[in-house]
Write a protein that holds these residues in place. Structure first.
Motif, PDB file in Angstrom:
ATOM      1  N   LYS A 140     -40.794  59.907  31.826  1.00  0.00           N
ATOM      2  CA  LYS A 140     -39.614  60.433  32.498  1.00  0.00           C
ATOM      3  C   LYS A 140     -39.417  61.890  32.107  1.00  0.00           C
ATOM      4  O   LYS A 140     -39.622  62.263  30.954  1.00  0.00           O
ATOM      5  N   GLY A 141     -39.010  62.699  33.079  1.00  0.00           N
ATOM      6  CA  GLY A 141     -38.889  64.132  32.847  1.00  0.00           C
ATOM      7  C   GLY A 141     -37.518  64.663  33.194  1.00  0.00           C
ATOM      8  O   GLY A 141     -36.524  63.923  33.252  1.00  0.00           O
ATOM      9  N   THR A 142     -37.457  65.966  33.458  1.00  0.00           N
ATOM     10  CA  THR A 142     -36.180  66.647  33.700  1.00  0.00           C
ATOM     11  C   THR A 142     -36.311  67.698  34.792  1.00  0.00           C
ATOM     12  O   THR A 142     -37.403  68.198  35.082  1.00  0.00           O
ATOM     13  N   VAL A 143     -35.170  68.057  35.375  1.00  0.00           N
ATOM     14  CA  VAL A 143     -35.025  69.241  36.221  1.00  0.00           C
ATOM     15  C   VAL A 143     -33.960  70.108  35.567  1.00  0.00           C
ATOM     16  O   VAL A 143     -32.857  69.634  35.258  1.00  0.00           O
ATOM     17  N   ARG A 144     -34.280  71.379  35.346  1.00  0.00           N
ATOM     18  CA  ARG A 144     -33.349  72.309  34.714  1.00  0.00           C
ATOM     19  C   ARG A 144     -33.337  73.621  35.511  1.00  0.00           C
ATOM     20  O   ARG A 144     -34.284  73.945  36.220  1.00  0.00           O
ATOM     21  N   LEU A 145     -32.273  74.363  35.350  1.00  0.00           N
ATOM     22  CA  LEU A 145     -32.193  75.674  35.974  1.00  0.00           C
ATOM     23  C   LEU A 145     -33.050  76.676  35.226  1.00  0.00           C
ATOM     24  O   LEU A 145     -33.163  76.615  33.989  1.00  0.00           O
ATOM     25  N   SER A 146     -33.620  77.604  35.952  1.00  0.00           N
ATOM     26  CA  SER A 146     -34.306  78.715  35.305  1.00  0.00           C
ATOM     27  C   SER A 146     -33.376  79.916  35.155  1.00  0.00           C
ATOM     28  O   SER A 146     -33.601  80.778  34.309  1.00  0.00           O
ATOM     29  N   SER A 147     -32.320  79.953  35.982  1.00  0.00           N
ATOM     30  CA  SER A 147     -31.318  81.005  35.883  1.00  0.00           C
ATOM     31  C   SER A 147     -30.106  80.570  36.695  1.00  0.00           C
ATOM     32  O   SER A 147     -30.118  79.516  37.347  1.00  0.00           O
ATOM     33  N   ARG A 148     -29.077  81.390  36.739  1.00  0.00           N
ATOM     34  CA  ARG A 148     -27.888  81.094  37.540  1.00  0.00           C
ATOM     35  C   ARG A 148     -28.020  81.584  38.970  1.00  0.00           C
ATOM     36  O   ARG A 148     -27.107  81.423  39.775  1.00  0.00           O
ATOM     37  N   ASP A 149     -29.161  82.180  39.323  1.00  0.00           N
ATOM     38  CA  ASP A 149     -29.410  82.705  40.667  1.00  0.00           C
ATOM     39  C   ASP A 149     -29.959  81.577  41.552  1.00  0.00           C
ATOM     40  O   ASP A 149     -31.004  80.989  41.248  1.00  0.00           O
ATOM     41  N   PHE A 150     -29.286  81.298  42.652  1.00  0.00           N
ATOM     42  CA  PHE A 150     -29.715  80.191  43.516  1.00  0.00           C
ATOM     43  C   PHE A 150     -31.086  80.444  44.141  1.00  0.00           C
ATOM     44  O   PHE A 150     -31.750  79.508  44.583  1.00  0.00           O
ATOM     45  N   HIS A 151     -31.535  81.691  44.192  1.00  0.00           N
ATOM     46  CA  HIS A 151     -32.861  81.990  44.745  1.00  0.00           C
ATOM     47  C   HIS A 151     -33.977  81.448  43.857  1.00  0.00           C
ATOM     48  O   HIS A 151     -35.078  81.171  44.339  1.00  0.00           O
ATOM     49  N   ASP A 152     -33.745  81.343  42.563  1.00  0.00           N
ATOM     50  CA  ASP A 152     -34.813  81.024  41.621  1.00  0.00           C
ATOM     51  C   ASP A 152     -35.157  79.545  41.643  1.00  0.00           C
ATOM     52  O   ASP A 152     -34.272  78.683  41.701  1.00  0.00           O
ATOM     53  N   LYS A 153     -36.447  79.262  41.573  1.00  0.00           N
ATOM     54  CA  LYS A 153     -36.887  77.875  41.542  1.00  0.00           C
ATOM     55  C   LYS A 153     -36.493  77.230  40.209  1.00  0.00           C
ATOM     56  O   LYS A 153     -36.528  77.882  39.165  1.00  0.00           O
ATOM     57  N   PRO A 154     -36.131  75.960  40.245  1.00  0.00           N
ATOM     58  CA  PRO A 154     -35.768  75.295  38.998  1.00  0.00           C
ATOM     59  C   PRO A 154     -36.996  74.964  38.161  1.00  0.00           C
ATOM     60  O   PRO A 154     -38.140  75.055  38.639  1.00  0.00           O
ATOM     61  N   LYS A 155     -36.750  74.588  36.923  1.00  0.00           N
ATOM     62  CA  LYS A 155     -37.820  74.153  36.035  1.00  0.00           C
ATOM     63  C   LYS A 155     -37.996  72.641  36.190  1.00  0.00           C
ATOM     64  O   LYS A 155     -37.095  71.869  35.864  1.00  0.00           O
ATOM     65  N   VAL A 156     -39.142  72.244  36.701  1.00  0.00           N
ATOM     66  CA  VAL A 156     -39.440  70.836  36.951  1.00  0.00           C
ATOM     67  C   VAL A 156     -40.462  70.379  35.914  1.00  0.00           C
ATOM     68  O   VAL A 156     -41.586  70.887  35.869  1.00  0.00           O
ATOM     69  N   ASP A 157     -40.060  69.443  35.071  1.00  0.00           N
ATOM     70  CA  ASP A 157     -40.927  68.971  33.989  1.00  0.00           C
ATOM     71  C   ASP A 157     -41.061  67.450  34.066  1.00  0.00           C
ATOM     72  O   ASP A 157     -40.286  66.712  33.464  1.00  0.00           O
ATOM     73  N   PRO A 158     -42.062  66.939  34.800  1.00  0.00           N
ATOM     74  CA  PRO A 158     -42.203  65.487  34.950  1.00  0.00           C
ATOM     75  C   PRO A 158     -42.680  64.779  33.679  1.00  0.00           C
ATOM     76  O   PRO A 158     -42.545  63.564  33.578  1.00  0.00           O
ATOM     77  N   ARG A 159     -43.283  65.529  32.742  1.00  0.00           N
ATOM     78  CA  ARG A 159     -43.827  64.940  31.503  1.00  0.00           C
ATOM     79  C   ARG A 159     -44.808  63.807  31.816  1.00  0.00           C
ATOM     80  O   ARG A 159     -44.754  62.720  31.249  1.00  0.00           O
TER      81      ARG A 159
ATOM     82  N   VAL B  21     -27.385  79.254  30.645  1.00  0.00           N
ATOM     83  CA  VAL B  21     -27.761  80.089  31.785  1.00  0.00           C
ATOM     84  C   VAL B  21     -26.556  80.834  32.363  1.00  0.00           C
ATOM     85  O   VAL B  21     -26.665  81.477  33.410  1.00  0.00           O
ATOM     86  N   GLY B  22     -25.407  80.738  31.683  1.00  0.00           N
ATOM     87  CA  GLY B  22     -24.258  81.540  32.075  1.00  0.00           C
ATOM     88  C   GLY B  22     -23.403  80.967  33.174  1.00  0.00           C
ATOM     89  O   GLY B  22     -22.762  81.724  33.928  1.00  0.00           O
ATOM     90  N   ILE B  23     -23.344  79.646  33.279  1.00  0.00           N
ATOM     91  CA  ILE B  23     -22.536  78.995  34.304  1.00  0.00           C
ATOM     92  C   ILE B  23     -21.327  78.324  33.651  1.00  0.00           C
ATOM     93  O   ILE B  23     -21.466  77.603  32.659  1.00  0.00           O
ATOM     94  N   ASP B  24     -20.160  78.554  34.221  1.00  0.00           N
ATOM     95  CA  ASP B  24     -18.946  77.905  33.722  1.00  0.00           C
ATOM     96  C   ASP B  24     -19.030  76.405  33.978  1.00  0.00           C
ATOM     97  O   ASP B  24     -19.412  75.958  35.075  1.00  0.00           O
ATOM     98  N   VAL B  25     -18.638  75.618  32.988  1.00  0.00           N
ATOM     99  CA  VAL B  25     -18.736  74.172  33.085  1.00  0.00           C
ATOM    100  C   VAL B  25     -17.516  73.624  33.823  1.00  0.00           C
ATOM    101  O   VAL B  25     -16.378  73.798  33.390  1.00  0.00           O
ATOM    102  N   LEU B  26     -17.769  72.971  34.940  1.00  0.00           N
ATOM    103  CA  LEU B  26     -16.716  72.269  35.671  1.00  0.00           C
ATOM    104  C   LEU B  26     -16.610  70.825  35.185  1.00  0.00           C
ATOM    105  O   LEU B  26     -15.520  70.331  34.900  1.00  0.00           O
ATOM    106  N   VAL B  27     -17.761  70.151  35.087  1.00  0.00           N
ATOM    107  CA  VAL B  27     -17.833  68.776  34.585  1.00  0.00           C
ATOM    108  C   VAL B  27     -19.056  68.675  33.684  1.00  0.00           C
ATOM    109  O   VAL B  27     -20.173  68.999  34.115  1.00  0.00           O
TER     110      VAL B  27
END
Length: 522
Positions: free
Chosen positions: A379-398, A287-293
């Motif tokens: 068990k599921g995941t939370v992921r970014l949909s983009s690098r824009d903080f306005h955008d809702k994340p992708k929530v996948d509870p499975r 998603v174009g974010i520099d990795v800090l950790v």
């Protein structure tokens, strides 16, 4: 506008309010509590507990959709509160201490310091229990904490009949929050609410009485864009947070000279960490974010309590006034378990938000039982949909990706029907509206569940704590984020596994513990 504080708490929710209030008890430090939503001071839509269902999918709700579900209800929405007090200002205020077995299991996984014996004093510290005699084996109820806990005492003849029906099927009336884990039993809920019907939420209990503290600043309407770091040393150090002003026109940085505490919840917490460069490296680069950790556990391990629905027409008039409309809890755990695997909430109002889409009938005068899987294995995941903080994340509870959860929920519908068929409810139970008498086989029942299930709105565990040996534990048992200095997480996301009861009071306890860790180290 940029300002400096000793401590910055990002997220004025269930845990964040507790952290900020406790840290600001020290007059020699300054604390800023930041909340993206509005204040709840004087807002009856929030403070009146009986109106809580109006808040779902309202302007006080981040209202997160979920990713398409292979085995679950893809239309389901996850309510996350957008208001001071977080979900404690948004929920039905059901108040439970976590079962001893849940907390001891956390410690057994390497979360040193989190046994029940070590956690229970912090429940006691946060609460004032207005009723209920202490049992001989109880951990001891609080008497002077900020949060008021009381037992629901409304006049509800259908609820009284329901408790009799539970007795008839082997689920005896059993007191809650005594120190004993209830495997099979039922009773009126305890709630964090005042006798006048207003919430005793994290904000009303911890923040409202302390708004005049000169060392506590509460910023509402400021949305976090990213955490900020000083990367000039051997290890990155959190320096605070970048915020978008309420008018959305500009960004401001506030600095934490001692520590930043992230209390944004199990969806927005991992989102903000990832936006700040802490998360699974491959995903961040995508998603174009520099990795800090590189922290592969951020956004993993999403757990929840999935909820089904069995609803009947009522043959008599249901109550027209209630504390919060969901007033009885039923545990129907499998025999031989240490904690219950099945729980119900009894609702005295129609709950048709997920069934009308599929043509199930509804009515104005109904009651329901909502079976929920307390120890869900999916068990599921939370992921970014983009690098824009306005955008809702992708929530996948499975949801229901694990067979265990399907089996428990199917049993939940069958046990609900058994309770409804008991003689004590004969004068109350009319037509079964959902799933309806035509659904009888396991396949028919699960087809109904997959299409219509809801959630008890308990997403958790997405930034779990654990020992140094666990590569998927982003935080240590003192809630410090691994790989950086000066940053902790304090909210429901740090649970290694979701507790088997409603987690609101446990999330407050987590906030209490975080503040205690910080003050001891300082």
């Amino acid at each position: 506008m940029d300002q400096e504080f000793d401590y910055v708490v990002v997220g004025g929710g269930t845990a964040g309010c507790a952290v900020a209030a406790r840290l600001s008890e020290d007059p020699d430090v300054t604390v800023c509590l930041v909340e993206a939503g509005p204040s709840d001071v004087g807002d009856d839509a929030i403070l009146d507990l009986s109106r809580w269902m109006e808040l779902l999918e309202s302007g006080y709700d981040w209202d997160y959709p979920i990713e398409p579900q292979e085995s679950g209800n893809s239309w389901m929405r996850h309510a996350r509160a957008k208001v001071l007090g977080g979900c404690s200002s948004h929920n039905s205020a059901i108040a439970f201490w976590a079962p001893r077995e849940n907390l001891d299991a956390w410690a057994a996984q390497g979360c040193d310091g989190w046994t029940a014996d070590e956690c229970y004093p912090f429940y006691k510290k946060l609460e004032t229990a207005l009723d209920g005699a202490e049992q001989a084996d109880a951990p001891g109820r609080g008497t002077d904490g900020p949060v008021t806990i009381r037992t629901v005492g409304d006049q509800d003849p259908c609820g009284e009949a329901l408790l009799e029906a539970c007795e008839e099927v082997g689920l005896p009336t059993t007191p809650f929050n005594t120190g004993r884990t209830v495997i099979r039993g039922a009773n009126w809920f305890q709630v964090n609410a005042n006798p006048d019907g207003t919430r005793s939420s994290a904000s009303t209990a911890y923040i409202h009485p302390n708004l005049d503290r000169p060392n506590l600043s509460v910023w509402t309407g400021y949305r976090a864009e990213k955490l900020t770091f000083d990367t000039s040393g051997e290890k990155p150090r959190a320096t605070g947070v970048r915020l978008r002003t309420p008018d959305q026109r500009r960004s401001v940085d506030i600095t934490a000279t001692r520590e930043t505490i992230l209390s944004a919840g199990a969806i927005d917490g991992p989102k903000l960490l990832m936006l700040s460069g802490i998360g699974p490296a491959e995903h961040l680069r995508e998603v174009g974010i520099d990795v800090l950790v590189d922290s592969p556990g951020v956004g993993e391990n999403l757990q929840d309590h999935p909820e089904g629905l069995v609803q009947w027409e009522a043959l008599q008039e249901m109550p027209v006034v209630s504390t919060q409309w969901w007033q009885i809890g039923i545990f129907a755990g499998s025999e031989g378990r240490e904690t219950p695997d099945l729980m119900y909430h009894y609702g005295s109002v129609p709950f048709d938000m997920n069934i009308v889409r599929y043509g199930y009938p509804t009515a104005d005068n109904t009651f329901c039982l909502t079976p929920n899987v307390t120890g869900a294995q999916s068990k599921g995941t939370v992921r970014l949909s983009s690098r824009d903080f306005h955008d809702k994340p992708k929530v996948d509870p499975r949801y229901f990706s694990h067979e265990h959860d399907r089996e428990v929920m199917i049993r939940g519908i069958r046990v609900a029907r058994e309770i409804a068929a008991s003689p004590a409810l004969k004068e109350w139970v009319g037509r079964e509206l959902a799933p309806g008498e035509s659904a009888q086989t396991d396949e028919e029942l699960f087809d109904y569940i997959r299409n219509t299930h809801n959630t008890v709105y308990h997403p958790s565990c997405t930034v779990k704590m654990g020992p140094d040996s666990d590569p998927l534990a982003p935080v240590d048992p003192q809630l410090r984020v691994r790989g950086v200095d000066g940053l902790r997480v304090a909210d429901g996301s740090i649970m290694p596994d979701l507790i088997t009861v409603n987690p609101c009071i446990t999330t407050m306890m987590i906030g209490e513990r975080c503040a205690d860790f910080i003050r001891r180290e300082a």
